[in-house]
Design a protein around this motif. Structure first.
Motif, mmCIF file in Angstrom:
data_model
loop_
_atom_site.group_PDB
_atom_site.id
_atom_site.type_symbol
_atom_site.label_atom_id
_atom_site.label_comp_id
_atom_site.label_asym_id
_atom_site.label_seq_id
_atom_site.Cartn_x
_atom_site.Cartn_y
_atom_site.Cartn_z
ATOM 1 N N THR A 51 0.930 -1.330 0.008
ATOM 2 C CA THR A 51 0.019 -0.091 -0.020
ATOM 3 C C THR A 51 0.979 1.190 -0.039
ATOM 4 O OG1 THR A 51 -0.036 0.204 2.359
ATOM 5 C CG2 THR A 51 -1.818 -1.217 1.532
ATOM 6 N N TYR A 52 0.215 2.254 -0.642
ATOM 7 C CA TYR A 52 1.221 3.358 -0.506
ATOM 8 C C TYR A 52 0.184 4.769 -0.588
ATOM 9 C CZ TYR A 52 0.374 4.169 -5.484
ATOM 10 O OH TYR A 52 -0.219 4.324 -6.828
ATOM 11 N N CYS A 53 0.515 5.956 -0.138
ATOM 12 C CA CYS A 53 -0.203 7.023 -0.364
ATOM 13 C C CYS A 53 0.765 8.454 -0.717
ATOM 14 C CB CYS A 53 -0.984 7.411 0.836
ATOM 15 S SG CYS A 53 0.061 7.661 2.227
ATOM 16 N N ASP A 54 0.780 9.507 -0.237
ATOM 17 C CA ASP A 54 1.726 10.548 -0.709
ATOM 18 C C ASP A 54 2.935 10.561 0.007
ATOM 19 O OD1 ASP A 54 0.828 11.926 -2.831
ATOM 20 O OD2 ASP A 54 -0.733 12.757 -1.960
ATOM 21 N N GLY A 55 3.814 9.428 0.703
ATOM 22 C CA GLY A 55 4.670 9.728 1.171
ATOM 23 C C GLY A 55 4.614 9.862 2.907
ATOM 24 N N GLY A 56 5.720 10.443 3.601
ATOM 25 C CA GLY A 56 5.498 10.318 5.178
ATOM 26 C C GLY A 56 4.689 11.375 5.616
ATOM 27 N N GLU A 57 4.001 12.149 4.679
ATOM 28 C CA GLU A 57 3.063 13.072 5.404
ATOM 29 C C GLU A 57 1.621 12.677 5.468
ATOM 30 O OE1 GLU A 57 3.814 15.355 1.956
ATOM 31 O OE2 GLU A 57 1.767 15.643 1.517
ATOM 32 N N CYS A 58 1.429 11.536 4.980
ATOM 33 C CA CYS A 58 0.276 10.871 4.747
ATOM 34 C C CYS A 58 0.071 9.487 5.691
ATOM 35 C CB CYS A 58 -0.300 10.688 3.591
ATOM 36 S SG CYS A 58 0.429 9.622 2.740
ATOM 37 N N ASP A 59 -1.123 9.201 6.349
ATOM 38 C CA ASP A 59 -1.127 7.860 7.130
ATOM 39 C C ASP A 59 -2.052 6.991 6.387
ATOM 40 O OD1 ASP A 59 -3.065 9.268 7.800
ATOM 41 O OD2 ASP A 59 -2.400 9.540 9.964
ATOM 42 N N THR A 60 -2.556 7.283 5.105
ATOM 43 C CA THR A 60 -3.636 6.533 4.637
ATOM 44 C C THR A 60 -3.301 5.387 3.949
ATOM 45 O OG1 THR A 60 -3.608 7.956 2.591
ATOM 46 C CG2 THR A 60 -5.431 8.309 3.955
ATOM 47 N N GLY A 61 -1.954 5.110 3.492
ATOM 48 C CA GLY A 61 -1.569 3.843 3.075
ATOM 49 C C GLY A 61 -1.475 3.099 4.398
ATOM 50 N N LEU A 62 -0.808 3.757 5.504
ATOM 51 C CA LEU A 62 -0.772 2.739 6.717
ATOM 52 C C LEU A 62 -2.232 2.298 7.095
ATOM 53 C CD1 LEU A 62 1.194 1.687 8.803
ATOM 54 C CD2 LEU A 62 0.789 4.056 10.044
ATOM 55 N N GLU A 63 -3.002 3.242 7.079
ATOM 56 C CA GLU A 63 -4.366 2.863 7.517
ATOM 57 C C GLU A 63 -5.047 1.838 6.628
ATOM 58 O OE1 GLU A 63 -6.413 6.304 8.492
ATOM 59 O OE2 GLU A 63 -5.112 6.778 10.037
ATOM 60 N N LEU A 64 -4.756 1.846 5.383
ATOM 61 C CA LEU A 64 -5.239 0.958 4.349
ATOM 62 C C LEU A 64 -4.728 -0.560 4.784
ATOM 63 C CD1 LEU A 64 -6.977 0.023 1.891
ATOM 64 C CD2 LEU A 64 -5.074 0.748 0.470
ATOM 65 N N ALA A 65 -3.308 -0.599 5.007
ATOM 66 C CA ALA A 65 -2.727 -1.698 5.545
ATOM 67 C C ALA A 65 -3.292 -2.423 6.699
ATOM 68 C CB ALA A 65 -1.280 -1.521 5.536
ATOM 69 N N LYS A 66 -3.641 -1.488 7.639
ATOM 70 C CA LYS A 66 -4.280 -2.144 8.956
ATOM 71 C C LYS A 66 -5.712 -2.486 8.444
ATOM 72 C CE LYS A 66 -6.525 -0.340 12.855
ATOM 73 N NZ LYS A 66 -7.660 0.571 12.800
ATOM 74 N N GLU A 67 -6.458 -1.895 7.857
ATOM 75 C CA GLU A 67 -7.576 -2.102 7.578
ATOM 76 C C GLU A 67 -7.698 -3.588 6.909
ATOM 77 O OE1 GLU A 67 -10.258 -0.197 8.255
ATOM 78 O OE2 GLU A 67 -11.872 -1.585 7.415
ATOM 79 N N LEU A 68 -7.017 -3.845 5.808
ATOM 80 C CA LEU A 68 -6.629 -4.832 5.045
ATOM 81 C C LEU A 68 -6.282 -6.142 6.070
ATOM 82 C CD1 LEU A 68 -5.308 -3.886 1.788
ATOM 83 C CD2 LEU A 68 -7.278 -4.487 2.183
ATOM 84 N N SER A 69 -5.376 -5.832 6.810
ATOM 85 C CA SER A 69 -5.072 -6.907 7.920
ATOM 86 C C SER A 69 -5.959 -7.443 8.849
ATOM 87 C CB SER A 69 -3.607 -6.489 8.544
ATOM 88 O OG SER A 69 -3.993 -5.829 9.772
ATOM 89 N N GLU A 70 -6.893 -6.449 8.934
ATOM 90 C CA GLU A 70 -8.037 -6.564 9.812
ATOM 91 C C GLU A 70 -9.060 -7.604 9.162
ATOM 92 O OE1 GLU A 70 -9.554 -2.929 11.548
ATOM 93 O OE2 GLU A 70 -7.759 -3.049 12.931
ATOM 94 N N ARG A 71 -8.864 -7.470 7.934
ATOM 95 C CA ARG A 71 -10.291 -8.105 7.143
ATOM 96 C C ARG A 71 -9.488 -9.624 6.524
ATOM 97 N NH1 ARG A 71 -14.042 -3.882 4.082
ATOM 98 N NH2 ARG A 71 -13.897 -2.483 5.411
ATOM 99 N N GLY A 72 -8.448 -9.815 7.235
ATOM 100 C CA GLY A 72 -8.046 -11.399 6.723
ATOM 101 C C GLY A 72 -6.727 -11.310 5.798
ATOM 102 N N TYR A 73 -6.083 -10.289 5.232
ATOM 103 C CA TYR A 73 -5.232 -10.493 4.230
ATOM 104 C C TYR A 73 -3.972 -10.363 5.147
ATOM 105 C CZ TYR A 73 -8.525 -9.030 0.755
ATOM 106 O OH TYR A 73 -9.797 -8.921 0.210
ATOM 107 N N ASN A 74 -2.941 -11.412 4.757
ATOM 108 C CA ASN A 74 -1.880 -11.556 5.728
ATOM 109 C C ASN A 74 -0.473 -11.118 5.268
ATOM 110 O OD1 ASN A 74 -3.269 -13.294 7.233
ATOM 111 N ND2 ASN A 74 -3.608 -14.608 5.539
ATOM 112 N N ASN A 75 -0.175 -10.878 3.924
ATOM 113 C CA ASN A 75 0.645 -10.357 3.374
ATOM 114 C C ASN A 75 0.680 -8.807 3.049
ATOM 115 O OD1 ASN A 75 2.501 -12.480 3.603
ATOM 116 N ND2 ASN A 75 1.314 -13.580 1.963
ATOM 117 N N ILE A 76 0.925 -7.921 3.843
ATOM 118 C CA ILE A 76 0.779 -6.376 3.477
ATOM 119 C C ILE A 76 2.151 -5.898 3.815
ATOM 120 C CG2 ILE A 76 -0.654 -4.688 3.719
ATOM 121 C CD1 ILE A 76 -2.717 -6.386 4.529
#
Lengths: 159, 201
Positions: B152-177
């Motif tokens: 996952t990615y977003c606009d670099g260090g200033e944004c955290d949506t990439g991180l949040e997407l990774a978290k959301e996906l891992s909560e929904r059962g995706y294992n390799n993020i």
């Protein structure tokens, strides 16, 4: 119109605005890089401008805020703060138009987005600043008190 | 006048109420005085700010400041990730490019649809975090393989949506993020393949 001349109202508005600027400026002085990072997020400024702003603006905010709280050079401080608000309002408007979802960098540790809401709040505060500029003469202030104590004969009102 | 200290005299200019009755020259509204005092305040601020932040100023003049800020934001993001989402790991640009070249990973763009449309990593899939959270995206259809390697990615260090997407996906059962901390700007700056306004570059 009598309310506008009320000295206690002047004092209240001045303390509010001065306190707000101290609250905004002091943490930025402590964490200049954090503030520089907030300015960078607006994606409008070059490295040079970011450096200048991050180095100087927090001090301008703190000194102007301090002047308002102490009641020293009230009109000049209010003028500086008004100019700062014009800049803040423009930046909030530009960010809102561009649809940027960024923190405004106004206060560190406080989540406040640079959007239309922030712009309206800043316009209200700009109004406060104009109010001080036009009406407040620092009649009730720590500085006036010091003057009163150091030279009691001068407390007679000349106006 | 003799009992008035010089500093008091200076402080009292443009403060007409505080003038002594004997000092009858009542200060009238004067732009000159007000602007002079403004310059004083700004001058002191420049002096203090300049002395205390001269390294920052020098970096700004040399043009190094933006790179430093990006580095700091990335470090902050990683720290935040370690504290809040301990299970999620980051991947650096070079490793990500390797996986990209070997077609081993699927890149997910967490930014909004207009941002994705204006420019994105070539071959990346748009998965705006907001739409996902609101339930506008049927995850089972767009990402059926829960074991696939996702970056996952977003606009670099200033944004955290990439991180949040990774978290959301891992909560929904995706294992390799993995999260690409440098995001789209880092990818573009490295000269890796991108798609801008529908054209591969």
């Amino acid at each position: 119109m009598k309310l506008l001349q009320n000295e206690y109202l002047h004092l209240a508005v001045r303390l509010l605005l001065g306190g707000l600027f101290l609250y905004a400026g002091l943490p930025k002085i402590m964490d200049t890089m954090g503030f520089a990072s907030s300015i960078y997020n607006y994606k409008l400024f070059s490295s040079f401008v970011i450096g200048l702003t991050a180095a100087f603006i927090p001090w301008v905010e703190v000194l102007a805020g301090l002047a308002l709280v102490l009641g020293v050079k009230v009109r000049s401080a209010a003028l500086i703060i008004s100019l700062l608000f014009v800049v803040f309002i423009s930046l909030a408007a530009i960010s809102a138009i561009r649809g940027l979802d960024i923190d405004c960098g106004c206060f560190s540790g406080v989540e406040r987005k640079a959007n239309w809401m922030a712009m309206l709040e800043d316009i209200a505060l700009l109004g406060c600043s104009f109010f001080i500029f036009y009406f407040d003469r620092g009649r009730i202030s720590p500085m006036a008190l010091i003057n009163k104590i150091s030279s009691p004969s001068k407390t007679e009102d000349v106006s | 006048m003799t009992e008035e200290q010089p500093w008091q005299a200076w402080l009292n200019t443009a403060n007409p109420i505080l003038k002594s009755p004997r000092n009858q020259t009542r200060t009238v509204f004067s732009w000159a005085i007000i602007i002079k005092d403004c310059l004083w305040i700004v001058g002191i601020a420049i002096l203090l700010g300049g002395v205390l932040n001269y390294t920052l100023l020098l970096d700004g003049i040399n043009g190094k400041l933006i790179a430093e800020i990006q580095q700091k934001q990335l470090t902050d993001l990683r720290q935040k990730a370690e504290q809040l989402y301990p299970g999620i790991s980051f991947i650096n640009l070079i490793s990500a490019k390797k996986l990209y070249d070997d077609k081993l990973a699927l890149f997910l763009d967490a930014r909004t649809t207009p941002e994705y449309q204006s420019a994105h990593i070539y071959g990346a899939m748009s998965l705006p975090i907001r739409m996902l959270v609101q339930g506008d995206i049927q995850l089972d259809k767009v990402l059926p393989d829960k074991e696939a390697l996702l970056i996952t990615y977003c606009d670099g260090g200033e944004c955290d949506t990439g991180l949040e997407l990774a978290k959301e996906l891992s909560e929904r059962g995706y294992n390799n993020i993995l999260v690409l901390g440098e995001g789209y700007p880092g990818w573009e700056a490295a000269g890796y393949p991108i798609e801008k306004a529908g054209i591969k570059q």
